[in-house]
Design a protein around this motif. Structure first.
Motif, PDB file in Angstrom:
ATOM      1  N   THR A  82      24.265  28.707 -21.052  1.00 15.76           N
ATOM      2  CA  THR A  82      23.230  29.506 -20.386  1.00 15.76           C
ATOM      3  C   THR A  82      23.463  31.007 -20.498  1.00 15.76           C
ATOM      4  O   THR A  82      22.584  31.778 -20.110  1.00 15.76           O
ATOM      5  N   ASN A  86      16.825  37.152 -21.717  1.00 14.86           N
ATOM      6  CA  ASN A  86      15.543  36.452 -21.649  1.00 14.86           C
ATOM      7  C   ASN A  86      15.650  35.282 -20.675  1.00 14.86           C
ATOM      8  O   ASN A  86      16.265  34.264 -20.964  1.00 14.86           O
ATOM      9  N   GLN A  87      15.030  35.451 -19.512  1.00 16.05           N
ATOM     10  CA  GLN A  87      15.020  34.391 -18.505  1.00 16.05           C
ATOM     11  C   GLN A  87      13.607  33.839 -18.322  1.00 16.05           C
ATOM     12  O   GLN A  87      13.132  33.626 -17.220  1.00 16.05           O
ATOM     13  N   THR A 129      19.815  32.291 -21.248  1.00 17.31           N
ATOM     14  CA  THR A 129      18.615  31.461 -21.156  1.00 17.31           C
ATOM     15  C   THR A 129      18.643  30.739 -19.819  1.00 17.31           C
ATOM     16  O   THR A 129      19.709  30.566 -19.213  1.00 17.31           O
ATOM     17  N   HIS A 142      17.518  23.760 -22.260  1.00 18.35           N
ATOM     18  CA  HIS A 142      16.378  24.671 -22.349  1.00 18.35           C
ATOM     19  C   HIS A 142      15.568  24.270 -23.575  1.00 18.35           C
ATOM     20  O   HIS A 142      16.011  24.480 -24.710  1.00 18.35           O
ATOM     21  N   TRP A 164      23.277  37.788 -24.104  1.00 18.20           N
ATOM     22  CA  TRP A 164      22.295  36.712 -24.338  1.00 18.20           C
ATOM     23  C   TRP A 164      22.301  35.804 -23.127  1.00 18.20           C
ATOM     24  O   TRP A 164      23.336  35.592 -22.493  1.00 18.20           O
ATOM     25  N   ALA A 179      13.306  26.469 -27.560  1.00 14.87           N
ATOM     26  CA  ALA A 179      14.202  27.595 -27.810  1.00 14.87           C
ATOM     27  C   ALA A 179      13.713  28.482 -28.952  1.00 14.87           C
ATOM     28  O   ALA A 179      14.148  29.636 -29.057  1.00 14.87           O
ATOM     29  N   ASP A 190       9.389  33.502 -22.715  1.00  7.70           N
ATOM     30  CA  ASP A 190      10.157  32.504 -23.457  1.00  7.70           C
ATOM     31  C   ASP A 190       9.876  32.613 -24.951  1.00  7.70           C
ATOM     32  O   ASP A 190      10.745  32.322 -25.780  1.00  7.70           O
TER      33      ASP A 190
END
Length: 441
Positions: free
Chosen positions: A218, A274-275, A67, A184, A65, A187, A240
């Protein structure tokens, strides 16, 4: 492994050899060739009970995971002194150990972490930990750590049976004023906050404050003998997933992870990272130093992810639509080619998506449509990416090709619905994601 069984798993079952504690990994950029961590680190077991742990040599570290840090949280200039923040994050692949990435990228002063923990959630979206899974995190053998402004850190490995498709609870306690909070937004997942030092609390009762943000955390890596590496999805609000159903994990990266797990191909057992950043552009940063452009964040957010084999790029529509619109198709395509070239330098295969339809959106007009078509023509011609994923063709209305099919439209004529995100994941040819050798860590 079915999601329903993942939450019942208890703490680690793998035999691990003892190692000595390593120096704290604090970075303002990448830490090694993979950008994610250094050598073997001390792991922690049950709260307050340190366990030395080093994974067996036959496995590898893979991102499960992640972000992207977007900016400093607005209207919170001093941070959350005296608060515990319990981030809920969703895994794509499982493993026998975990390590956590924390960031103070947008901080202006050092960030003091008084305590940090990780646990498997007792149920999807719950702030309570599954019995026997709460683990204290250490950093170079210490439970407290100071992260400089602009820096990041990776925890020591901790022994924990991490299920695939499970929610993890990553909790940080900040005992003092810390300055701007690296976060972030959007979300599409509810996390929790509690006042006081409650990082190791398992019942979740104190976590009565709900929040739609991820803060400080992150990334999560797992040590695994199953996954072959990870694929990074590098994009904007469409990646996103800002119009997906909150808490349902219906973003297109989540749907892609589901397809990979069900493929039956061992080479496709990949972590999905997922970036995506809402509003992100290839060429221009956002205002006030937040939302860094794709080119400026590429190394940190994509190329340095743990075990990355393949990069998938879904960027460019905001360069077309968002003011100031000072870029044309040539500049956008040039920026995309630079992303590909830098990915190739790291030995990665780079796939790219056509720009999806946006007819009817507030920023749409004849000029922006012409630029979108020109960018797509270059992508389809095979002069930009190694392989093409044609989201434009998959999502458009056959009767109005400049617009999304109504069933795939969230309602704003730009962002897909849950059905649209599923269609995007179905469009990806899975065999293209195998890429090259995973990055070494």
């Amino acid at each position: 492994m079915a999601r329903s069984t993942g939450y019942a798993l208890l703490a680690g079952i793998v035999a691990l050899a003892a190692v000595i504690s390593a120096a704290i990994l604090v970075t303002a950029g990448r830490t090694d060739a993979s950008g994610r961590s250094g050598g073997p680190l001390a792991a922690a077991g049950m709260p307050g009970v340190p366990n030395q742990a080093a994974p067996a040599a036959s496995g590898s570290w893979v991102g499960t995971w992640s972000t992207s840090p977007v900016g400093g949280e607005p209207n919170v200039p001093d941070g959350y002194a005296g608060w515990s923040i319990r981030n809920v994050v969703h895994t794509s692949v499982g493993g026998t150990s975990a390590r956590i990435h924390l960031s103070n990228l947008f901080g202006r002063t050092p960030l003091q972490i008084g305590r940090a923990t990780v646990a498997v959630a007792a149920a999807p979206g719950s702030p309570a930990a599954a019995r026997g899974t709460m683990r204290s995190l250490t950093f170079g053998g210490r439970t407290q750590v100071r992260i400089p402004a602009g820096g990041s850190i990776v925890s020591d490995p901790v022994r924990l049976a991490v299920p695939q498709t499970a929610d993890l609870l990553v909790t940080t306690y900040t005992p003092q004023v810390s300055g701007p909070v690296t976060y972030h937004p959007r979300a599409q997942q509810t996390s929790f906050m509690a006042f006081g030092e409650r990082a190791a609390r398992t019942d979740g009762a104190a976590y009565t404050t709900r929040t739609p943000y991820w803060r400080y955390v992150t990334g999560v890596d797992v040590f695994t003998r199953q996954a072959a590496g990870s694929v990074v999805l590098f994009g904007d609000s469409i990646t996103d997933g800002i119009t997906s159903t909150p808490g349902a994990n219906h973003r297109w990266p989540d749907r892609l992870a589901t397809r990979l797990r069900g493929s039956g191909d061992r080479g496709l057992r990949l972590g999905v990272l997922n970036q995506g950043i809402s509003g992100n552009r290839v060429l221009r940063d956002g205002e006030n130093g937040g939302n860094p452009s794709g080119l400026s964040r590429l190394e940190r957010d994509a190329l340095s992810q743990t075990g990355v084999r393949t990069l998938v790029v879904e960027l460019g529509i905001n360069d077309v639509l968002r003011p100031p619109q000072r870029t044309g198709a040539r500049e956008i395509v040039s920026g995309l080619r630079e992303i590909v070239a830098r990915g190739h330098e790291r030995g990665l295969r780079v796939l790219g998506a056509t720009l999806a339809p946006c007819g009817g959106h507030a920023g749409y007009n004849a000029h922006t449509e012409a630029v979108r078509q020109q960018v797509n023509a270059a992508i389809r011609a095979g002069t930009v990416f190694d392989e093409v994923i044609d989201f434009d063709r998959a999502l458009r209305d056959p009767n109005r090709p400049a617009a999304l099919l109504p069933a795939y439209d969230s309602g704003d004529h730009l962002h897909p619905s849950d059905a649209g995100f599923l269609r995007m994941a179905e469009t990806v040819q899975l065999s293209l994601l195998k890429g090259g050798a995973a990055a070494k860590v």
